[in-house]
Design a protein around this motif. Structure first.
Motif, PDB file in Angstrom:
ATOM      1  N   PHE A  11       0.833  -1.195   0.000  1.00 29.41           N
ATOM      2  CA  PHE A  11       0.000   0.000   0.000  1.00 29.41           C
ATOM      3  C   PHE A  11       0.873   1.252   0.000  1.00 29.41           C
ATOM      4  O   PHE A  11       1.982   1.237   0.528  1.00 29.41           O
ATOM      5  N   ILE A  12       0.346   2.333  -0.552  1.00 27.40           N
ATOM      6  CA  ILE A  12       0.996   3.635  -0.475  1.00 27.40           C
ATOM      7  C   ILE A  12       0.245   4.458   0.558  1.00 27.40           C
ATOM      8  O   ILE A  12      -0.987   4.505   0.551  1.00 27.40           O
ATOM      9  N   ILE A  13       0.988   5.090   1.445  1.00 27.44           N
ATOM     10  CA  ILE A  13       0.373   5.874   2.522  1.00 27.44           C
ATOM     11  C   ILE A  13      -0.313   7.107   1.947  1.00 27.44           C
ATOM     12  O   ILE A  13       0.324   7.938   1.314  1.00 27.44           O
ATOM     13  N   ASP A  14      -1.622   7.180   2.145  1.00 24.16           N
ATOM     14  CA  ASP A  14      -2.379   8.380   1.792  1.00 24.16           C
ATOM     15  C   ASP A  14      -2.757   9.084   3.094  1.00 24.16           C
ATOM     16  O   ASP A  14      -2.383   8.629   4.185  1.00 24.16           O
ATOM     17  N   LEU A  15      -3.440  10.184   2.993  1.00 24.83           N
ATOM     18  CA  LEU A  15      -3.739  10.976   4.192  1.00 24.83           C
ATOM     19  C   LEU A  15      -4.578  10.192   5.201  1.00 24.83           C
ATOM     20  O   LEU A  15      -4.328  10.257   6.406  1.00 24.83           O
ATOM     21  N   GLU A  16      -5.536   9.423   4.732  1.00 23.33           N
ATOM     22  CA  GLU A  16      -6.383   8.645   5.636  1.00 23.33           C
ATOM     23  C   GLU A  16      -5.554   7.612   6.414  1.00 23.33           C
ATOM     24  O   GLU A  16      -5.656   7.495   7.632  1.00 23.33           O
ATOM     25  N   LYS A  17      -4.702   6.843   5.688  1.00 25.53           N
ATOM     26  CA  LYS A  17      -3.853   5.850   6.356  1.00 25.53           C
ATOM     27  C   LYS A  17      -2.849   6.536   7.285  1.00 25.53           C
ATOM     28  O   LYS A  17      -2.544   6.032   8.356  1.00 25.53           O
ATOM     29  N   LEU A  18      -2.329   7.677   6.863  1.00 21.90           N
ATOM     30  CA  LEU A  18      -1.368   8.414   7.680  1.00 21.90           C
ATOM     31  C   LEU A  18      -1.984   8.780   9.025  1.00 21.90           C
ATOM     32  O   LEU A  18      -1.386   8.552  10.077  1.00 21.90           O
ATOM     33  N   ASN A  19      -3.185   9.322   8.994  1.00 21.67           N
ATOM     34  CA  ASN A  19      -3.868   9.718  10.226  1.00 21.67           C
ATOM     35  C   ASN A  19      -4.189   8.508  11.106  1.00 21.67           C
ATOM     36  O   ASN A  19      -4.167   8.601  12.336  1.00 21.67           O
ATOM     37  N   THR A  20      -4.490   7.382  10.501  1.00 16.34           N
ATOM     38  CA  THR A  20      -4.842   6.182  11.249  1.00 16.34           C
ATOM     39  C   THR A  20      -3.618   5.489  11.842  1.00 16.34           C
ATOM     40  O   THR A  20      -3.633   5.077  12.997  1.00 16.34           O
ATOM     41  N   LEU A  21      -2.556   5.379  11.060  1.00 18.86           N
ATOM     42  CA  LEU A  21      -1.410   4.566  11.457  1.00 18.86           C
ATOM     43  C   LEU A  21      -0.358   5.287  12.289  1.00 18.86           C
ATOM     44  O   LEU A  21       0.411   4.645  13.000  1.00 18.86           O
ATOM     45  N   SER A  23      -0.474   7.007  14.939  1.00 15.49           N
ATOM     46  CA  SER A  23      -0.563   6.986  16.398  1.00 15.49           C
ATOM     47  C   SER A  23       0.394   5.931  16.965  1.00 15.49           C
ATOM     48  O   SER A  23       1.016   6.140  17.998  1.00 15.49           O
ATOM     49  N   GLU A  24       0.539   4.812  16.275  1.00  8.70           N
ATOM     50  CA  GLU A  24       1.463   3.751  16.685  1.00  8.70           C
ATOM     51  C   GLU A  24       2.812   3.866  15.995  1.00  8.70           C
ATOM     52  O   GLU A  24       3.826   3.527  16.571  1.00  8.70           O
ATOM     53  N   GLY A  25       2.814   4.265  14.737  1.00  2.00           N
ATOM     54  CA  GLY A  25       4.036   4.243  13.943  1.00  2.00           C
ATOM     55  C   GLY A  25       4.290   2.840  13.414  1.00  2.00           C
ATOM     56  O   GLY A  25       3.474   1.936  13.552  1.00  2.00           O
ATOM     57  N   CYS A  26       5.436   2.656  12.821  1.00  2.00           N
ATOM     58  CA  CYS A  26       5.816   1.369  12.234  1.00  2.00           C
ATOM     59  C   CYS A  26       6.115   0.371  13.345  1.00  2.00           C
ATOM     60  O   CYS A  26       6.906   0.653  14.245  1.00  2.00           O
ATOM     61  N   ALA A  27       5.498  -0.788  13.279  1.00  4.47           N
ATOM     62  CA  ALA A  27       5.706  -1.811  14.305  1.00  4.47           C
ATOM     63  C   ALA A  27       7.114  -2.393  14.257  1.00  4.47           C
ATOM     64  O   ALA A  27       7.606  -2.903  15.259  1.00  4.47           O
ATOM     65  N   ALA A  28       7.778  -2.300  13.115  1.00  3.91           N
ATOM     66  CA  ALA A  28       9.111  -2.881  12.971  1.00  3.91           C
ATOM     67  C   ALA A  28      10.222  -1.938  13.439  1.00  3.91           C
ATOM     68  O   ALA A  28      11.132  -2.344  14.132  1.00  3.91           O
ATOM     69  N   GLY A  30       9.573   1.604  14.495  1.00  4.13           N
ATOM     70  CA  GLY A  30       9.118   2.642  15.410  1.00  4.13           C
ATOM     71  C   GLY A  30       9.000   4.035  14.796  1.00  4.13           C
ATOM     72  O   GLY A  30       8.459   4.931  15.428  1.00  4.13           O
ATOM     73  N   ARG A  31       9.500   4.224  13.557  1.00  4.96           N
ATOM     74  CA  ARG A  31       9.392   5.532  12.912  1.00  4.96           C
ATOM     75  C   ARG A  31       7.954   5.788  12.480  1.00  4.96           C
ATOM     76  O   ARG A  31       7.186   4.864  12.245  1.00  4.96           O
ATOM     77  N   LYS A  32       7.602   7.060  12.360  1.00  7.16           N
ATOM     78  CA  LYS A  32       6.292   7.450  11.854  1.00  7.16           C
ATOM     79  C   LYS A  32       6.282   7.309  10.336  1.00  7.16           C
ATOM     80  O   LYS A  32       7.325   7.339   9.686  1.00  7.16           O
ATOM     81  N   PHE A  33       5.105   7.155   9.766  1.00  4.30           N
ATOM     82  CA  PHE A  33       4.932   7.063   8.318  1.00  4.30           C
ATOM     83  C   PHE A  33       4.824   8.459   7.723  1.00  4.30           C
ATOM     84  O   PHE A  33       4.435   9.406   8.418  1.00  4.30           O
ATOM     85  N   THR A  34       5.142   8.593   6.435  1.00  2.00           N
ATOM     86  CA  THR A  34       4.970   9.855   5.731  1.00  2.00           C
ATOM     87  C   THR A  34       4.168   9.606   4.461  1.00  2.00           C
ATOM     88  O   THR A  34       4.114   8.483   3.958  1.00  2.00           O
ATOM     89  N   LEU A  35       3.539  10.661   3.968  1.00  2.00           N
ATOM     90  CA  LEU A  35       2.730  10.538   2.750  1.00  2.00           C
ATOM     91  C   LEU A  35       3.563   9.976   1.605  1.00  2.00           C
ATOM     92  O   LEU A  35       4.706  10.373   1.405  1.00  2.00           O
ATOM     93  N   PHE A  52       0.899  -2.917   9.644  1.00  3.56           N
ATOM     94  CA  PHE A  52       1.546  -2.162   8.592  1.00  3.56           C
ATOM     95  C   PHE A  52       2.958  -1.782   9.021  1.00  3.56           C
ATOM     96  O   PHE A  52       3.151  -1.265  10.126  1.00  3.56           O
ATOM     97  N   ILE A  53       3.937  -2.071   8.156  1.00  3.11           N
ATOM     98  CA  ILE A  53       5.314  -1.667   8.402  1.00  3.11           C
ATOM     99  C   ILE A  53       5.893  -1.124   7.096  1.00  3.11           C
ATOM    100  O   ILE A  53       5.338  -1.357   6.022  1.00  3.11           O
ATOM    101  N   HIS A  54       7.015  -0.389   7.201  1.00  6.80           N
ATOM    102  CA  HIS A  54       7.673   0.105   5.997  1.00  6.80           C
ATOM    103  C   HIS A  54       8.109  -1.080   5.132  1.00  6.80           C
ATOM    104  O   HIS A  54       8.567  -2.100   5.663  1.00  6.80           O
ATOM    105  N   GLU A  55       7.990  -0.926   3.828  1.00  9.41           N
ATOM    106  CA  GLU A  55       8.322  -2.023   2.919  1.00  9.41           C
ATOM    107  C   GLU A  55       9.779  -2.462   3.069  1.00  9.41           C
ATOM    108  O   GLU A  55      10.078  -3.648   2.973  1.00  9.41           O
ATOM    109  N   ASN A  56      10.688  -1.522   3.320  1.00 13.27           N
ATOM    110  CA  ASN A  56      12.100  -1.897   3.442  1.00 13.27           C
ATOM    111  C   ASN A  56      12.395  -2.659   4.733  1.00 13.27           C
ATOM    112  O   ASN A  56      13.483  -3.211   4.898  1.00 13.27           O
ATOM    113  N   GLU A  57      11.445  -2.728   5.653  1.00  8.55           N
ATOM    114  CA  GLU A  57      11.589  -3.491   6.894  1.00  8.55           C
ATOM    115  C   GLU A  57      10.985  -4.892   6.765  1.00  8.55           C
ATOM    116  O   GLU A  57      10.936  -5.634   7.740  1.00  8.55           O
TER     117      GLU A  57
END
Length: 79
Positions: A11-21, A23-28, A30-35, A52-57
């Motif tokens: 998935f590509i982070i859009d504004l809706e996913k950004l606002n939802t995800l 609060s926790e950040g990346c589970a792998a 710990g960094r926050k997601f960006t658009l 949801f985690i960053h693809e490179n993780e």
């Protein structure tokens, strides 16, 4: 067929996913997601459902046709 399954879990982070995800950040890592970042739903060392985690993780496992958090995947291969 495997490539289709892989694309369906990316998935590509859009504004809706950004606002939802964010609060926790990346589970792998710990960094926050960006658009516009690419994320995947992956299993890992955490309890419960894939997160949801960053693809490179993440690592794609062809045996299960799913993503795993990189450190979890490597520990499974060693053990």
């Amino acid at each position: 067929m495997v490539a289709f399954n892989r694309r369906g879990q990316t998935f590509i982070i859009d504004l809706e996913k950004l606002n939802t995800l964010n609060s926790e950040g990346c589970a792998a890592c710990g960094r926050k997601f960006t658009l516009g970042e690419t994320v995947v739903k992956a299993c890992g060392a955490w309890e419960g459902d894939p997160k949801f985690i960053h693809e490179n993780e993440a690592v794609w496992d062809t045996t299960t046709s799913g993503f795993f958090e990189r450190r979890c995947y490597e520990s499974r291969k060693r053990g």
